[in-house]
Design an enzyme around this catalytic site. Structure first.
Site, PDB file in Angstrom:
ATOM      1  N   ARG A  82       1.258   5.356  -0.276  1.00 33.79           N
ATOM      2  CA  ARG A  82       0.397   6.416   0.079  1.00 33.79           C
ATOM      3  C   ARG A  82       1.598   7.615   0.146  1.00 33.79           C
ATOM      4  O   ARG A  82       2.590   7.371   0.769  1.00 33.79           O
ATOM      5  CB  ARG A  82      -0.290   6.450   1.264  1.00 33.79           C
ATOM      6  CG  ARG A  82      -1.429   5.396   1.151  1.00 33.79           C
ATOM      7  CD  ARG A  82      -2.554   6.003   0.211  1.00 33.79           C
ATOM      8  NE  ARG A  82      -3.745   5.100  -0.018  1.00 33.79           N
ATOM      9  CZ  ARG A  82      -3.891   4.047  -0.841  1.00 33.79           C
ATOM     10  NH1 ARG A  82      -2.997   4.045  -1.572  1.00 33.79           N
ATOM     11  NH2 ARG A  82      -5.129   3.469  -0.847  1.00 33.79           N
ATOM     12  N   ARG A 139       0.901  -1.144  -0.016  1.00 34.80           N
ATOM     13  CA  ARG A 139       0.014   0.202   0.041  1.00 34.80           C
ATOM     14  C   ARG A 139       0.895   1.484   0.147  1.00 34.80           C
ATOM     15  O   ARG A 139       1.429   1.697   0.890  1.00 34.80           O
ATOM     16  CB  ARG A 139      -1.035   0.008   1.144  1.00 34.80           C
ATOM     17  CG  ARG A 139      -1.976   1.188   1.334  1.00 34.80           C
ATOM     18  CD  ARG A 139      -2.729   1.146   2.572  1.00 34.80           C
ATOM     19  NE  ARG A 139      -3.798   2.030   2.632  1.00 34.80           N
ATOM     20  CZ  ARG A 139      -4.917   1.616   2.181  1.00 34.80           C
ATOM     21  NH1 ARG A 139      -5.298   0.354   1.792  1.00 34.80           N
ATOM     22  NH2 ARG A 139      -6.173   2.499   2.202  1.00 34.80           N
TER      23      ARG A 139
END
Length: 313
Positions: A156, A154
């Site tokens: 970000r 993930r």
């Protein structure tokens, strides 16, 4: 004690992180009533408020602004202003609150795609607004949850700002601890079955996969986006990025192929680094959506430690 506000709060990932390092939440806001219900179960606050309608004067004084803000396409600025300003976007509401309240620091989180949106112009407008208009020293970097003890790929972007220009902030280093899905799976979970159609699609998609014979018996093989025409597979002990579509499309909840079941909400919370004490409705579409919209708590804890330490010296 440092005080923070939790804008676009979702289910409270930012709050968990900053409270864990001793900061106090004095205000929170989110427009999703389902997320607000989960937030209330865990923190005792029901933050149902539209950030775009909140007057800065109605927000208590605080030291740190936290916001995992939705990234709208900057359509007004892009089409009409040539990215001259941020009006017409939700970032504008963060901007006006920072300008009015002058906090010591802020932390913003968004998808990695913000770095390349409109060939980088969108991010450039955001950084210039924070640095030149609001007069903050800004640091930003893309971090991957898998580097911070979370079994999820993930990425970000995190944007950190300080009013004190003498602060030299450093992003947290990667940690050595590796966690794979084996460590977060529940035994014989209830309510995680998938339909016969989904099973058929998983098998058919797998047969089209180039490494079918090599990976078909891997107990950690995850199928994602289970549709008749497509599927994405991971078999490296990591989960793909959990998204809000898990709750809106149904096909996007990762499926453990060998077990032929979807990941439960508890497993998805663990993949985001939430503690098992965190309360949420089990295996509901809205719960999956809330988890996908949230943040990886261990990443935020690392950032919260660095931010609060910077402000205390």
């Amino acid at each position: 004690m440092l005080k923070f506000i939790d804008l676009f709060s979702g289910i409270g990932g930012f709050r968990l992180a900053f409270e864990s390092v001793g900061a106090k939440c004095v205000f929170s806001a989110d427009i999703d009533k389902h997320a607000c219900s989960t937030y209330e179960k865990n923190f005792g606050d029901y933050p149902l408020r539209d950030v775009s309608k909140i007057e800065a004067k109605d927000i208590p004084n605080f030291d740190i602004l936290c916001a995992g803000f939705p990234c709208q396409p900057f359509s007004i600025a892009g089409e009409r202003k040539g990215f001259c300003d941020t009006r017409g976007t939700l970032f504008f509401d963060i901007e006006r609150i920072i300008e009015a309240k002058q906090p010591k620091a802020f932390i913003l989180e968004n998808v990695k795609g913000l770095t390349s949106h409109d060939k980088g112009k969108t991010l450039k407008v955001i950084i210039e607004t924070l640095e030149k208009k609001l007069d903050y020293k800004v640091f930003y970097q893309v971090l991957n949850s898998k580097d911070y003890g979370v079994p999820q790929n993930r990425e970000r972007i995190y944007i950190i700002g300080f009013k004190d220009k003498n602060i030299d902030f450093k992003f947290p280093n990667r940690i050595d601890k590796e966690v794979d899905l084996n460590e977060i799976l529940e035994e014989n979970p209830i309510g995680s079955e998938i339909s016969d159609t989904a099973k058929f699609n998983v098998i058919q998609n797998l047969k089209q996969h180039k490494k079918y014979e090599e990976i078909k018996d891997n107990p950690l093989l995850l199928a994602y986006e289970i549709r008749k025409s497509r599927a994405t597979f991971r078999y490296d002990g990591l989960s793909p990025t959990l998204t809000a579509k898990m709750g809106t499309g149904g096909n996007n909840v990762p499926v453990l192929v060998k077990q032929m079941r979807k990941l439960t909400t508890r497993e998805c919370l663990r993949i985001q680094g939430f503690p098992d004490s965190f309360k949420i409705e089990p295996n509901k579409a809205q719960s999956y959506k809330q988890i996908g919209n949230s943040v990886s708590v261990p990443v935020l804890v690392g950032l919260a430690k660095r931010i609060t330490k910077s402000l205390q010296f």
